[in-house]
Design a protein around this motif. Structure first.
Motif, PDB file in Angstrom:
ATOM      1  N   GLU A   4     -15.341 -24.317 -17.549  1.00 21.82           N
ATOM      2  CA  GLU A   4     -15.522 -25.662 -18.041  1.00 21.82           C
ATOM      3  C   GLU A   4     -15.659 -26.672 -16.913  1.00 21.82           C
ATOM      4  OE1 GLU A   4     -12.824 -23.897 -18.222  1.00 21.82           O
ATOM      5  OE2 GLU A   4     -11.176 -25.068 -17.401  1.00 21.82           O
ATOM      6  N   ARG A   5     -15.154 -26.323 -15.717  1.00 20.71           N
ATOM      7  CA  ARG A   5     -15.249 -27.248 -14.595  1.00 20.71           C
ATOM      8  C   ARG A   5     -16.488 -26.973 -13.756  1.00 20.71           C
ATOM      9  NH1 ARG A   5     -13.846 -27.465  -9.245  1.00 20.71           N
ATOM     10  NH2 ARG A   5     -12.947 -25.375  -9.258  1.00 20.71           N
ATOM     11  N   LEU A   6     -16.839 -25.710 -13.611  1.00 21.47           N
ATOM     12  CA  LEU A   6     -17.933 -25.344 -12.727  1.00 21.47           C
ATOM     13  C   LEU A   6     -19.299 -25.478 -13.385  1.00 21.47           C
ATOM     14  CD1 LEU A   6     -16.500 -22.190 -10.924  1.00 21.47           C
ATOM     15  CD2 LEU A   6     -16.599 -24.532 -10.090  1.00 21.47           C
ATOM     16  N   LEU A   7     -19.397 -25.165 -14.659  1.00 27.44           N
ATOM     17  CA  LEU A   7     -20.673 -25.228 -15.363  1.00 27.44           C
ATOM     18  C   LEU A   7     -20.707 -26.418 -16.301  1.00 27.44           C
ATOM     19  CD1 LEU A   7     -21.514 -21.519 -16.267  1.00 27.44           C
ATOM     20  CD2 LEU A   7     -22.277 -22.883 -14.331  1.00 27.44           C
ATOM     21  N   LEU A   8     -21.799 -27.143 -16.233  1.00 31.30           N
ATOM     22  CA  LEU A   8     -21.933 -28.388 -16.979  1.00 31.30           C
ATOM     23  C   LEU A   8     -23.113 -28.275 -17.934  1.00 31.30           C
ATOM     24  CD1 LEU A   8     -20.409 -31.123 -16.778  1.00 31.30           C
ATOM     25  CD2 LEU A   8     -22.233 -31.908 -15.258  1.00 31.30           C
ATOM     26  N   PRO A   9     -22.895 -27.936 -19.206  1.00 32.40           N
ATOM     27  CA  PRO A   9     -24.006 -27.923 -20.164  1.00 32.40           C
ATOM     28  C   PRO A   9     -24.454 -29.344 -20.484  1.00 32.40           C
ATOM     29  CG  PRO A   9     -21.942 -27.506 -21.298  1.00 32.40           C
ATOM     30  CD  PRO A   9     -21.621 -27.559 -19.831  1.00 32.40           C
ATOM     31  N   HIS A  10     -25.718 -29.498 -20.852  1.00 34.29           N
ATOM     32  CA  HIS A  10     -26.200 -30.850 -21.187  1.00 34.29           C
ATOM     33  C   HIS A  10     -26.909 -30.909 -22.539  1.00 34.29           C
ATOM     34  CE1 HIS A  10     -30.131 -29.419 -19.621  1.00 34.29           C
ATOM     35  NE2 HIS A  10     -30.648 -30.346 -20.397  1.00 34.29           N
ATOM     36  N   GLU A  11     -27.165 -29.746 -23.158  1.00 31.07           N
ATOM     37  CA  GLU A  11     -27.818 -29.742 -24.469  1.00 31.07           C
ATOM     38  C   GLU A  11     -26.968 -29.007 -25.494  1.00 31.07           C
ATOM     39  OE1 GLU A  11     -32.657 -29.958 -23.727  1.00 31.07           O
ATOM     40  OE2 GLU A  11     -31.774 -28.195 -24.645  1.00 31.07           O
ATOM     41  N   ASP A  12     -27.015 -29.487 -26.731  1.00 34.41           N
ATOM     42  CA  ASP A  12     -26.345 -28.820 -27.827  1.00 34.41           C
ATOM     43  C   ASP A  12     -27.111 -27.536 -28.168  1.00 34.41           C
ATOM     44  OD1 ASP A  12     -24.460 -28.394 -29.746  1.00 34.41           O
ATOM     45  OD2 ASP A  12     -24.961 -30.140 -30.966  1.00 34.41           O
ATOM     46  N   VAL A  13     -26.463 -26.643 -28.887  1.00 31.29           N
ATOM     47  CA  VAL A  13     -27.094 -25.374 -29.254  1.00 31.29           C
ATOM     48  C   VAL A  13     -27.052 -25.181 -30.765  1.00 31.29           C
ATOM     49  CG1 VAL A  13     -26.575 -24.252 -27.062  1.00 31.29           C
ATOM     50  CG2 VAL A  13     -24.919 -24.113 -28.942  1.00 31.29           C
ATOM     51  N   SER A  14     -27.929 -24.341 -31.240  1.00 28.20           N
ATOM     52  CA  SER A  14     -27.963 -23.962 -32.652  1.00 28.20           C
ATOM     53  C   SER A  14     -27.128 -22.700 -32.837  1.00 28.20           C
ATOM     54  CB  SER A  14     -29.399 -23.708 -33.104  1.00 28.20           C
ATOM     55  OG  SER A  14     -29.430 -22.978 -34.312  1.00 28.20           O
ATOM     56  N   THR A  84     -22.098 -17.982  -0.698  1.00 27.21           N
ATOM     57  CA  THR A  84     -21.253 -18.337  -1.842  1.00 27.21           C
ATOM     58  C   THR A  84     -20.028 -19.160  -1.481  1.00 27.21           C
ATOM     59  OG1 THR A  84     -20.016 -16.240  -1.638  1.00 27.21           O
ATOM     60  CG2 THR A  84     -21.951 -16.249  -3.070  1.00 27.21           C
ATOM     61  N   SER A  85     -19.766 -19.357  -0.202  1.00 31.98           N
ATOM     62  CA  SER A  85     -18.513 -19.996   0.213  1.00 31.98           C
ATOM     63  C   SER A  85     -18.353 -21.411  -0.330  1.00 31.98           C
ATOM     64  CB  SER A  85     -18.400 -20.016   1.744  1.00 31.98           C
ATOM     65  OG  SER A  85     -19.481 -20.766   2.298  1.00 31.98           O
ATOM     66  N   GLY A  86     -19.435 -22.161  -0.455  1.00 36.85           N
ATOM     67  CA  GLY A  86     -19.311 -23.541  -0.901  1.00 36.85           C
ATOM     68  C   GLY A  86     -19.566 -23.752  -2.380  1.00 36.85           C
ATOM     69  N   LEU A  87     -19.920 -22.677  -3.108  1.00 39.78           N
ATOM     70  CA  LEU A  87     -20.309 -22.854  -4.505  1.00 39.78           C
ATOM     71  C   LEU A  87     -19.153 -23.302  -5.387  1.00 39.78           C
ATOM     72  CD1 LEU A  87     -22.711 -19.816  -5.055  1.00 39.78           C
ATOM     73  CD2 LEU A  87     -23.296 -22.205  -4.594  1.00 39.78           C
ATOM     74  N   SER A  88     -17.932 -22.857  -5.089  1.00 32.38           N
ATOM     75  CA  SER A  88     -16.789 -23.207  -5.945  1.00 32.38           C
ATOM     76  C   SER A  88     -16.455 -24.684  -5.885  1.00 32.38           C
ATOM     77  CB  SER A  88     -15.564 -22.382  -5.549  1.00 32.38           C
ATOM     78  OG  SER A  88     -15.176 -22.679  -4.221  1.00 32.38           O
ATOM     79  N   ARG A  89     -17.002 -25.384  -4.893  1.00 28.07           N
ATOM     80  CA  ARG A  89     -16.738 -26.826  -4.776  1.00 28.07           C
ATOM     81  C   ARG A  89     -17.834 -27.661  -5.438  1.00 28.07           C
ATOM     82  NH1 ARG A  89     -15.650 -24.842   0.359  1.00 28.07           N
ATOM     83  NH2 ARG A  89     -17.572 -25.672   1.237  1.00 28.07           N
ATOM     84  N   ASN A  90     -18.830 -26.993  -5.996  1.00 26.64           N
ATOM     85  CA  ASN A  90     -19.947 -27.699  -6.616  1.00 26.64           C
ATOM     86  C   ASN A  90     -19.945 -27.495  -8.125  1.00 26.64           C
ATOM     87  OD1 ASN A  90     -21.907 -28.805  -4.406  1.00 26.64           O
ATOM     88  ND2 ASN A  90     -21.278 -26.794  -3.672  1.00 26.64           N
ATOM     89  N   GLN A  91     -20.305 -28.543  -8.840  1.00 24.38           N
ATOM     90  CA  GLN A  91     -20.456 -28.459 -10.289  1.00 24.38           C
ATOM     91  C   GLN A  91     -21.929 -28.237 -10.598  1.00 24.38           C
ATOM     92  OE1 GLN A  91     -19.566 -31.991 -12.748  1.00 24.38           O
ATOM     93  NE2 GLN A  91     -18.046 -30.709 -13.774  1.00 24.38           N
ATOM     94  N   ALA A  92     -22.235 -27.143 -11.300  1.00 21.42           N
ATOM     95  CA  ALA A  92     -23.622 -26.785 -11.567  1.00 21.42           C
ATOM     96  C   ALA A  92     -24.020 -27.212 -12.972  1.00 21.42           C
ATOM     97  CB  ALA A  92     -23.832 -25.286 -11.393  1.00 21.42           C
TER      98      ALA A  92
END
Length: 293
Positions: A4-14, A84-92
């Motif tokens: 929930e912190r790392l991945l940021l959805p932006h569209e609703d789903v069916s 991959t070292s810096g990926l955990s600090r980024n929100q995708a």
């Protein structure tokens, strides 16, 4: 994984589409394409490693719809750690693949499920900006003159004597049988009623105005297969309804990635089919095969 912190959805789903995707993925025991994730890198380490990796011969090359997709393999532990070292600090931001992501979450609820992880392509949009465009609606069973007349009950509708054109930021363009109309300024009360159960931010979103004020309220388009088609190409959408009796197209304006991220960070999911990020990875170029159960 703190999804929930790392991945940021932006569209609703069916829910129906999620179930279909889950059944397809579970039956195949494979993921045929990665999610497309956009992030902003604060460091250049990953970019330096990637520049080193792509000097090697590629593992695969495919040309699809005029786009060349090139795949390199990286199996060096030190390089992987640097990548991959810096990926955990980024929100995708989930740019593409919301239904596949939701299907993975659905399948991943079972203990020991391999679907707790997902194949993904991460793109640093500072270095490699993605294209962001609108998705247009094509309604084969709707007469354009009737559509324009009904739309005038809930919005400002003006004829475009010069024919179809690209919509402005707060405009929809209605097209059919060689005619075109500009649709702006939704009637406030009608818009509130159409979006009564939705987030207030949807009142400024073209896809919400299109799908709920026009398709649902003004035109009463039935929720049936084939009643609405989606087109990523405005010119093709216009061509599809050029002949009399071929239906109506509704052209939407593109939004901005900044606006998409603002809403996503606020927890506001946009309507389905609001955005089209690209280019997308070619289906089948990178696979995740789970093997026998």
């Amino acid at each position: 994984m703190r999804e929930e912190r790392l991945l940021l959805p932006h569209e609703d789903v069916s829910p129906q589409v999620v179930q279909q995707r889950a059944a397809h993925m579970s039956g195949l025991r494979a993921q045929l394409e990665p999610l497309l994730l956009a992030y902003s890198a604060a460091e250049s380490t990953a970019g330096q490693v990637m520049n080193h990796v792509i000097r090697r011969p590629p593992a695969a090359v495919a040309r699809v719809a005029g786009i060349t997709h090139t795949l390199w393999a990286c199996d060096d532990d030190q390089e992987i750690d640097l990548l991959t070292s810096g990926l955990s600090r980024n929100q995708a931001l989930i740019a593409d693949g919301h239904h596949r992501h939701a299907a993975c979450l659905h399948l991943g609820r079972q203990p020991g499920s391999p679907w707790k992880n997902s194949l993904a392509l991460l793109v640093d949009t500072n270095a490699y900006p993605l294209r962001l465009s609108a998705i247009h609606r094509v309604l084969p069973g709707l007469d354009p003159e009737k559509a324009a007349s009904l739309a005038a009950d809930v919005a400002r509708v003006l004829s475009l004597p010069d024919g179809p054109r690209k919509p402005g930021p707060n405009e929809l363009v209605l097209v059919g049988a060689g005619h075109a109309w500009s649709v702006t300024d939704p009637e406030p009360r009608a818009l509130r009623e159409a979006l009564a159960s939705r987030p207030r931010e949807w009142g400024a979103l073209p896809a919400a105005v299109s799908d709920h004020l026009l398709l649902d309220t003004a035109w009463a388009v039935p929720d049936l297969p084939g009643a609405v088609r989606y087109s990523h190409d405005a010119q093709q959408a216009v061509a599809d309804v050029a002949a009399p009796g071929s239906g109506t197209a509704l052209l939407l304006p593109a939004t901005t990635e900044v606006r998409v991220r603002e809403l996503a960070r606020a927890g506001v999911l946009m309507p389905p089919k609001s955005t089209s990020f690209g280019p997308k990875p070619a289906v089948g170029l990178a696979l995740r095969v789970l093997g026998p159960p």
